[in-house]
Design an enzyme around this catalytic site. Sequence first.
Site, PDB file in Angstrom:
ATOM      1  N   GLY B  40       0.833  -1.194   0.000  1.00 41.23           N
ATOM      2  CA  GLY B  40       0.000   0.000   0.000  1.00 41.23           C
ATOM      3  C   GLY B  40       0.870   1.247   0.000  1.00 41.23           C
ATOM      4  O   GLY B  40       1.851   1.341   0.741  1.00 41.23           O
ATOM      5  N   LEU B  43      -1.511   7.296   2.052  1.00 41.87           N
ATOM      6  CA  LEU B  43      -0.823   8.159   3.008  1.00 41.87           C
ATOM      7  C   LEU B  43      -0.012   7.336   3.986  1.00 41.87           C
ATOM      8  O   LEU B  43       1.144   7.646   4.276  1.00 41.87           O
ATOM      9  CB  LEU B  43      -1.844   9.022   3.750  1.00 41.87           C
ATOM     10  CG  LEU B  43      -2.459  10.118   2.905  1.00 41.87           C
ATOM     11  CD1 LEU B  43      -3.400  10.953   3.741  1.00 41.87           C
ATOM     12  CD2 LEU B  43      -1.375  10.999   2.303  1.00 41.87           C
ATOM     13  N   GLY B  45       1.083   3.990   3.847  1.00 40.09           N
ATOM     14  CA  GLY B  45       2.155   3.188   3.251  1.00 40.09           C
ATOM     15  C   GLY B  45       3.191   4.042   2.523  1.00 40.09           C
ATOM     16  O   GLY B  45       4.393   3.777   2.607  1.00 40.09           O
ATOM     17  N   HIS B 266     -21.598   8.368   5.391  1.00 39.95           N
ATOM     18  CA  HIS B 266     -21.499   9.820   5.234  1.00 39.95           C
ATOM     19  C   HIS B 266     -22.822  10.354   4.705  1.00 39.95           C
ATOM     20  O   HIS B 266     -23.357   9.832   3.735  1.00 39.95           O
ATOM     21  CB  HIS B 266     -20.377  10.129   4.239  1.00 39.95           C
ATOM     22  CG  HIS B 266     -19.915  11.543   4.309  1.00 39.95           C
ATOM     23  ND1 HIS B 266     -20.672  12.574   3.830  1.00 39.95           N
ATOM     24  CD2 HIS B 266     -18.794  12.094   4.818  1.00 39.95           C
ATOM     25  CE1 HIS B 266     -20.017  13.706   4.037  1.00 39.95           C
ATOM     26  NE2 HIS B 266     -18.881  13.442   4.632  1.00 39.95           N
ATOM     27  N   SER B 284     -18.771  17.393  -0.064  1.00 40.90           N
ATOM     28  CA  SER B 284     -18.212  17.793   1.223  1.00 40.90           C
ATOM     29  C   SER B 284     -19.297  18.107   2.237  1.00 40.90           C
ATOM     30  O   SER B 284     -20.318  18.714   1.947  1.00 40.90           O
ATOM     31  CB  SER B 284     -17.320  19.010   1.050  1.00 40.90           C
ATOM     32  OG  SER B 284     -17.087  19.565   2.312  1.00 40.90           O
ATOM     33  N   ARG B 331     -22.591  13.103  11.643  1.00 37.91           N
ATOM     34  CA  ARG B 331     -22.810  12.306  10.438  1.00 37.91           C
ATOM     35  C   ARG B 331     -23.813  11.181  10.611  1.00 37.91           C
ATOM     36  O   ARG B 331     -24.698  10.979   9.782  1.00 37.91           O
ATOM     37  CB  ARG B 331     -21.484  11.675  10.001  1.00 37.91           C
ATOM     38  CG  ARG B 331     -20.507  12.665   9.495  1.00 37.91           C
ATOM     39  CD  ARG B 331     -19.209  11.990   9.103  1.00 37.91           C
ATOM     40  NE  ARG B 331     -18.333  13.002   8.515  1.00 37.91           N
ATOM     41  CZ  ARG B 331     -17.113  12.753   8.050  1.00 37.91           C
ATOM     42  NH1 ARG B 331     -16.609  11.536   8.121  1.00 37.91           N
ATOM     43  NH2 ARG B 331     -16.392  13.716   7.519  1.00 37.91           N
ATOM     44  N   ARG B 440     -15.479   7.828  13.308  1.00 35.42           N
ATOM     45  CA  ARG B 440     -14.327   8.681  13.062  1.00 35.42           C
ATOM     46  C   ARG B 440     -14.767  10.121  12.864  1.00 35.42           C
ATOM     47  O   ARG B 440     -15.737  10.381  12.154  1.00 35.42           O
ATOM     48  CB  ARG B 440     -13.580   8.209  11.812  1.00 35.42           C
ATOM     49  CG  ARG B 440     -12.457   9.124  11.402  1.00 35.42           C
ATOM     50  CD  ARG B 440     -11.702   8.610  10.216  1.00 35.42           C
ATOM     51  NE  ARG B 440     -12.429   8.686   8.957  1.00 35.42           N
ATOM     52  CZ  ARG B 440     -12.600   9.793   8.254  1.00 35.42           C
ATOM     53  NH1 ARG B 440     -12.119  10.943   8.687  1.00 35.42           N
ATOM     54  NH2 ARG B 440     -13.247   9.762   7.111  1.00 35.42           N
ATOM     55  N   LEU B 446      -6.808  11.207   7.541  1.00 31.85           N
ATOM     56  CA  LEU B 446      -5.560  11.637   6.909  1.00 31.85           C
ATOM     57  C   LEU B 446      -4.496  11.797   7.985  1.00 31.85           C
ATOM     58  O   LEU B 446      -3.345  11.386   7.831  1.00 31.85           O
ATOM     59  CB  LEU B 446      -5.777  12.956   6.164  1.00 31.85           C
ATOM     60  CG  LEU B 446      -6.844  12.914   5.055  1.00 31.85           C
ATOM     61  CD1 LEU B 446      -6.962  14.285   4.388  1.00 31.85           C
ATOM     62  CD2 LEU B 446      -6.518  11.852   4.019  1.00 31.85           C
TER      63      LEU B 446
HETATM   64  C1  LIG Z   1     -14.289  10.405  -0.875  1.00 34.07           C
HETATM   65  C2  LIG Z   1     -13.511  10.381   0.403  1.00 34.07           C
HETATM   66  C3  LIG Z   1     -13.184  11.565   1.049  1.00 34.07           C
HETATM   67  C4  LIG Z   1     -12.457  11.551   2.237  1.00 34.07           C
HETATM   68  N1  LIG Z   1     -12.170  12.736   2.852  1.00 34.07           N
HETATM   69  C5  LIG Z   1     -11.423  12.725   3.985  1.00 34.07           C
HETATM   70  C6  LIG Z   1     -11.053  13.955   4.615  1.00 34.07           C
HETATM   71  O1  LIG Z   1     -11.399  15.039   4.159  1.00 34.07           O
HETATM   72  N2  LIG Z   1     -10.290  13.900   5.724  1.00 34.07           N
HETATM   73  C7  LIG Z   1      -9.866  12.715   6.269  1.00 34.07           C
HETATM   74  O2  LIG Z   1      -9.169  12.736   7.262  1.00 34.07           O
HETATM   75  N3  LIG Z   1     -10.208  11.547   5.689  1.00 34.07           N
HETATM   76  C8  LIG Z   1     -10.967  11.520   4.562  1.00 34.07           C
HETATM   77  N4  LIG Z   1     -11.299  10.312   3.981  1.00 34.07           N
HETATM   78  C9  LIG Z   1     -10.733   9.066   4.509  1.00 34.07           C
HETATM   79  C10 LIG Z   1      -9.284   8.909   4.091  1.00 34.07           C
HETATM   80  O3  LIG Z   1      -9.110   9.401   2.791  1.00 34.07           O
HETATM   81  C11 LIG Z   1      -8.809   7.468   4.100  1.00 34.07           C
HETATM   82  O4  LIG Z   1      -9.211   6.826   5.254  1.00 34.07           O
HETATM   83  C12 LIG Z   1      -7.287   7.399   4.037  1.00 34.07           C
HETATM   84  O5  LIG Z   1      -6.812   8.183   2.978  1.00 34.07           O
HETATM   85  C13 LIG Z   1      -6.791   5.981   3.902  1.00 34.07           C
HETATM   86  O6  LIG Z   1      -5.392   5.984   3.695  1.00 34.07           O
HETATM   87  P1  LIG Z   1      -4.559   4.652   3.690  1.00 34.07           P
HETATM   88  O7  LIG Z   1      -3.155   5.017   3.472  1.00 34.07           O
HETATM   89  O8  LIG Z   1      -4.889   3.867   4.901  1.00 34.07           O
HETATM   90  O9  LIG Z   1      -5.138   3.785   2.480  1.00 34.07           O
HETATM   91  P2  LIG Z   1      -5.348   4.101   0.923  1.00 34.07           P
HETATM   92  O10 LIG Z   1      -5.032   5.476   0.555  1.00 34.07           O
HETATM   93  O11 LIG Z   1      -6.696   3.564   0.590  1.00 34.07           O
HETATM   94  O12 LIG Z   1      -4.255   3.225   0.219  1.00 34.07           O
HETATM   95  C14 LIG Z   1      -4.355   1.851   0.093  1.00 34.07           C
HETATM   96  C15 LIG Z   1      -3.147   1.354  -0.659  1.00 34.07           C
HETATM   97  O13 LIG Z   1      -3.106  -0.052  -0.576  1.00 34.07           O
HETATM   98  C16 LIG Z   1      -2.927  -0.613  -1.845  1.00 34.07           C
HETATM   99  N5  LIG Z   1      -3.587  -1.916  -1.834  1.00 34.07           N
HETATM  100  C17 LIG Z   1      -4.824  -2.220  -1.387  1.00 34.07           C
HETATM  101  N6  LIG Z   1      -5.044  -3.533  -1.495  1.00 34.07           N
HETATM  102  C18 LIG Z   1      -3.930  -4.072  -2.023  1.00 34.07           C
HETATM  103  C19 LIG Z   1      -3.540  -5.391  -2.371  1.00 34.07           C
HETATM  104  N7  LIG Z   1      -4.341  -6.428  -2.160  1.00 34.07           N
HETATM  105  N8  LIG Z   1      -2.315  -5.569  -2.916  1.00 34.07           N
HETATM  106  C20 LIG Z   1      -1.473  -4.515  -3.118  1.00 34.07           C
HETATM  107  N9  LIG Z   1      -1.784  -3.258  -2.785  1.00 34.07           N
HETATM  108  C21 LIG Z   1      -3.004  -3.040  -2.249  1.00 34.07           C
HETATM  109  C22 LIG Z   1      -3.502   0.374  -2.800  1.00 34.07           C
HETATM  110  O14 LIG Z   1      -2.900   0.213  -4.064  1.00 34.07           O
HETATM  111  C23 LIG Z   1      -3.126   1.685  -2.138  1.00 34.07           C
HETATM  112  O15 LIG Z   1      -1.826   2.025  -2.507  1.00 34.07           O
HETATM  113  C24 LIG Z   1     -12.045  10.319   2.795  1.00 34.07           C
HETATM  114  C25 LIG Z   1     -12.369   9.140   2.158  1.00 34.07           C
HETATM  115  C26 LIG Z   1     -13.128   9.151   0.999  1.00 34.07           C
HETATM  116  C27 LIG Z   1     -13.550   7.842   0.395  1.00 34.07           C
END
Ligand SMILES: Cc1cc2nc3c(=O)[nH]c(=O)nc-3n(C[C@H](O)[C@H](O)[C@H](O)COP(=O)(O)OP(=O)(O)OC[C@H]3O[C@@H](n4cnc5c(N)ncnc54)[C@H](O)[C@@H]3O)c2cc1C
Lengths: 260, 642
Positions: B40, B43, B45, B266, B284, B331, B440, B446
């Site tokens: 992953g 943010l 990873g 949401h 938003s 929410r 949350r 983020l």
């Molecule tokens: C539309 C939307 C708006 C949002 N707005 C906000 C906000 O304003 N503020 C806030 O704090 N949060 C917000 N969130 C939540 C937040 O964006 C996410 O919870 C957060 O970005 C998740 O980050 P992460 O690094 O955990 O995972 P992700 O960014 O989801 O990354 C997952 C990674 O894992 C990889 N991956 C997944 N499965 C596999 C696999 N089987 N094999 C290899 N690679 C894999 C993907 O390729 C990717 O690189 C929002 C979410 C959404 C959906």
Amino acid sequence: MEKSLNLVLHVWRQKNRDAKGQFVRYEAKNISEHASLLEMLDQVNEGLLEKGEEPIAFDHDCREGICGACGMIVNGHAHGPRKATTVCQLHMREFQDGEEIWIEPWRAAAFPVVRDLVVDRGSLDRIVQAGGFISTRTGSAPEANSLPVAKEKSDRAFDAAACIGCGACVAACPNAAAMLFTAAKVAHLNLLPQGEPERDTRVRNMVAQMDAEGFGHCTNHYECMEACPKHISVEFIAQLNREFMSATARARQELRPRRK
Amino acid sequence: MELKANAPSGPIETRWERHRFEMKLVNPANRRKHKVIVVGTGLAGGALAATLGEQGYNVAAFCYQDSPRRAHSIAAQGGINAAKNYQNDGDSVYRLFYDTVKGGDFRARESNVYRLAELSVNIIDQCVAQGVPFAREYSGLLANRSFGGAQVSRTFYARGQTGQQLLLGAYQALERQVNAGTVTMFSRHEMLDLIVVDGRARGIVTRDMVSGKIEAHLADAVVLCTGGYGNVFYLSTNAKGCNVTATWRAHRKGALFANPCFTQIHPTCIPVSGEFQSKLTLMSESLRNDGRVWVPKRAEDVTKPPNQIPEEDRDYYLERLYPSFGNLVPRDIASRRAKDMCDKGLGVGTAVGGQRLGVYLDFKDAVKRLGRKAVEERYGNLFEMYERITGEDPYEVPMRIYPATHYTMGGLWVDYNLMSTVPGLFVGGEANFSDHGANRLGASALMQGLADGYFVLPYTVANYLAQTPRNTADDTHAEVRAVVDSVKERINKFLSIQGKRSPDSFHRELGKLIWDKCGMARNKAGLEKALQEIPRIREEFWENLYVPGSGEELNQSLEKAGRVADFLELGELMCRDALFREESCGGHFREEHQTEEGEAKRDDENFQFVAAWEFKGDGVEHQVHREALEFEYVKPTQRSYK
Ligand SMILES: Cc1cc2nc3c(=O)[nH]c(=O)nc-3n(C[C@H](O)[C@H](O)[C@H](O)COP(=O)(O)OP(=O)(O)OC[C@H]3O[C@@H](n4cnc5c(N)ncnc54)[C@H](O)[C@@H]3O)c2cc1C
Ligand code: SF4
Ligand code: FES
């Protein structure tokens, strides 16, 4: 009331990088005007699966116009006819009932086709690897507000940073140049005081990598800006050229033997 | 199995600092010899891989997209919280900690949450130094806004694209390390299983999504930062590729899955407009600052053009039910009330599957009060996005919104070091369960992803490496070969069923069931029904699935099949967890457990714990383990928004 459309598609099918590709005709029936272009393709694909055929491969992920994964040429336009819109956000109400739609992958030497509409854009990542960053060690950053940045500057940097790395600019360019993409990244970082120390090496290395990847040269057609889903301005290309020239000049000066 | 949180004791402000000192370090000269796999590049990873690379470890990073820059974090709009108190409005680390524990409805671990609040300030420094163009004031200093009902302005933002800009910062740092040769990036590689050797996580098996090659990657430690599982609902605001495969496969190899039923809905998403719908788009939350939510009072008005419905025939139900918070209730409450209205037949918009699922969000009064220009300044880009998707102009016709799945608080259980119950397997970001309890707060995901990636895991992973013998298994090791073979076998199984239904058709069926029975409101009868239905869908899946083509090529149907197969197992566990948790808390609303006013009723006496589920084998029921939660600092209270 809701309209539904019947369309004729001509979609580029190509089994892999080395295979020969061709357009294949499909009928897309009963497509809601509220569906996106990708949702229309989903429906066509479900139909192909029902017939035991292989679905059309295309890249996509967020379907919100921000991840930059999607991209295809629709009726000759990168990302389709609507301005500032990625194909995942292009809705079928932009099309007429009975219309024929031609869909093909990005075409550029530096973007080899992987399958059907999927291309390899690793070259864009490598341009960033060459210098599209600011070298800060994790944990060593100064207090954020200790370095004020004028709002206009920061906003301008943001305008450049909005690039989603989709590659439409390359696909739209008659020379398949990656100038808009590269210029956007250079501008984002070089406009900010944090980017200042590495500004010269950044621009030189990124441009060198762009050339090494086999992208063409910019001859000011500005098709890139027309195709760009994020309104990235060609003014950044002018800035890139200036940055590049002065960085090269400074490098020459440093190389020149000093005379007393 | 005893769940050891390994959280330090003592005054909460000193815990992380002390823990950091007590952790072991790896000599810089030896770091290169330690290999770490990071799955992953969102943010969590991306930040982690960049940081470990910079520290000199040998890192292999994986993502399923064609570039690490496309991880789903890119889509976050609203912002990121940090207790900088730049606005001098009374914010502090302690207040952010307090708000997060309370917002999570007292189902998170205090030590973890405090650390998160503490690290929030470093995140902003780090990102600004990387060149993240956060919004600024004319003074040149950073701007903030208040978000999601918080009483202080602690949210940092970059227009409506905060996630994008933060991720690009992490991505650029990662690419810098790729260039330096410390990180090897494997894009278009999907992790399909975890390799555990002698009780320790030692690697993963991946499929190269272009060539189809199945391969083992071995390392001294494995970190999963693979995001949330919201796509179990099929329709959600997540990117299409988001999946549970990485964490679910690890779960089957011994990592406990915590609180799977804690999912967040949401309230302001664009409603479903037809059966073809492939995903939902979030609008938003800030829209509720000025928009007024209403439905027609009478069911016969639901198809009338909204502008022809006079004031007296409209029900501004949030303002009516919650006079002090009005349209700004949290929410979950806003979401459930919208559902109530639509269940009563008062929903508006296109009927899909016989039901109109939408309520109006009206800006008419805002335009009258502030003028069109001011509304345009605040919400222009959102209105444009809405218009692009629906073809309707929100200045003229009220928007239609409906709740959608957005975030999953549940995930793999981790201790204070973010290590799962499999030694050497760490989990960061949305993929773990750790910091948000049952709900949350906006702009906190983020923050958590970056805290885990930049500032927590680099220490805790090093601490593990320093004390653990290096991996000696290679491709010829019996266990490694066994896992590779089982992955190949599973792929062959998908391809050989040759039935009639597409992976998507099963995914839609499962998603609808989970949404109906384990979505915004849950009850015993519904959950029991789902628990009967899911095994039936799963059975049909394994008999009637159709995947064309072969495994040795780019095959998107095959990718989907693997993901749906795992969702079919996770979905069952979600329902089991929801049935087991006989209380309402945060995003988990059990209809049997509500106050007279229809609000969530927690049961602290019996359920003040984390439910962590252990996989016991196919066809065998999961076993639950409890991690008791103690609240030394923030005393549990009932929420009230009346
Ligand atoms: C539309 C939307 C708006 C949002 N707005 C906000 C906000 O304003 N503020 C806030 O704090 N949060 C917000 N969130 C939540 C937040 O964006 C996410 O919870 C957060 O970005 C998740 O980050 P992460 O690094 O955990 O995972 P992700 O960014 O989801 O990354 C997952 C990674 O894992 C990889 N991956 C997944 N499965 C596999 C696999 N089987 N094999 C290899 N690679 C894999 C993907 O390729 C990717 O690189 C929002 C979410 C959404 C959906
Ligand atoms: S400059 Fe525009 S067209 Fe080019 S990659 Fe960036 S967003 Fe896409
Ligand atoms: S799918 Fe993400 S931009 Fe189109």
